[in-house]
Design a protein around this motif. Structure first.
Motif: not given
Length: 257
Positions: A39-58
């Protein structure tokens, strides 16, 4: 919000936020590489946690260093997330009504969630907020039915699902192909959820949306069926600690230029 949240989610998750935290398994360590390399995530990126619930994946997303925007329509779940993960921006929203500008994020991740809103309309909206070349990640933890007693556990749960969207039916795949995205690519990982039977079996089942929404008497009957299953299985009977086997399916689709 332009769309309605499924009745199983609104009824079940309003009362099941605590059970969701206790009963849901974590994700395997390979997910760290999937988030960074795929997914290429790092400190320069912005990501949406969609359907995040209680934050289990956040927390997994925050660990990449990315700016995380957690979007969740059920207020009780979002409140729990905001307390647990104060570094994430927690906002109320749905997959077809994202409170963000066009081409404003690098990735959208749906963890244990896409089956709730799988549609062309949701993918249209996700594509709207993604930058060109942005990535859509879909990830699910699934009980591993190759282990003998797991299908019996699943049968207890599945008998009560009604019209609730579920990953295993495959209906979510009907949203693809979509003109904004390339083909889905998948990686699979195996792991286990180890703990007391109360948490990894009972609370996991109780946190299922359509079971949490049942009247108390029916929920008690589900507990009885689970106890009977445990008593009948040598791998489970009399044990203070058990492991429920899981497979994690992680999909990615890339938005075109």
């Amino acid at each position: 919000m332009k769309d309605q949240v499924h009745h199983s989610a609104t009824a079940g998750y309003k009362s099941a936020a605590d059970l969701y935290v206790k009963g849901r398994p974590d994700y395997p360590p390979q997910v760290e590489d999937w988030l960074s390399a795929t997914l290429g995530l790092d400190s320069h990126k912005t990501v949406i946690d969609l359907g995040a619930g209680t934050g289990k994946f956040t927390g997994r997303l925050l660990a990449t260093g990315a700016q995380v925007i957690a979007v969740e329509p059920v207020a009780q779940m979002l409140d729990r997330l905001a307390v647990t993960w104060p570094k994430a921006l927690a906002v109320s929203g749905t997959a077809t009504d994202l409170p963000l500008p066009d081409a404003s994020v690098d990735a959208v991740v749906c963890a244990q969630a896409f089956h709730w809103f799988a549609s062309a309309e949701a993918l249209d909206e996700i594509a709207r907020v993604l930058k060109p070349g942005g990535r859509l990640g879909l990830i699910w933890n699934l009980r591993d039915t190759q282990v003998s007693w797991v299908p019996r556990l699943d049968a207890i749960v599945n008998a009560l699902e009604g019209d609730t969207p579920r990953y295993y039916t495959g209906a979510w795949r009907q949203a693809f192909p979509h003109p904004a995205f390339g083909p889905l690519q998948v990686q699979r990982f195996h792991h286990g959820h180890t703990g007391s039977p109360e948490d990894v079996i009972f609370n996991r089942v109780r946190s299922t949306s359509f079971i949490a929404a049942l009247p108390a008497a029916q929920r008690a009957k589900v507990d009885e069926r689970l106890r009977a299953l445990i008593l009948s299985e040598p791998e489970l009977r009399g044990r203070d600690v058990v492991t429920v086997p899981y497979e994690t399916a992680a999909f990615v689709a890339v938005k075109g230029s």
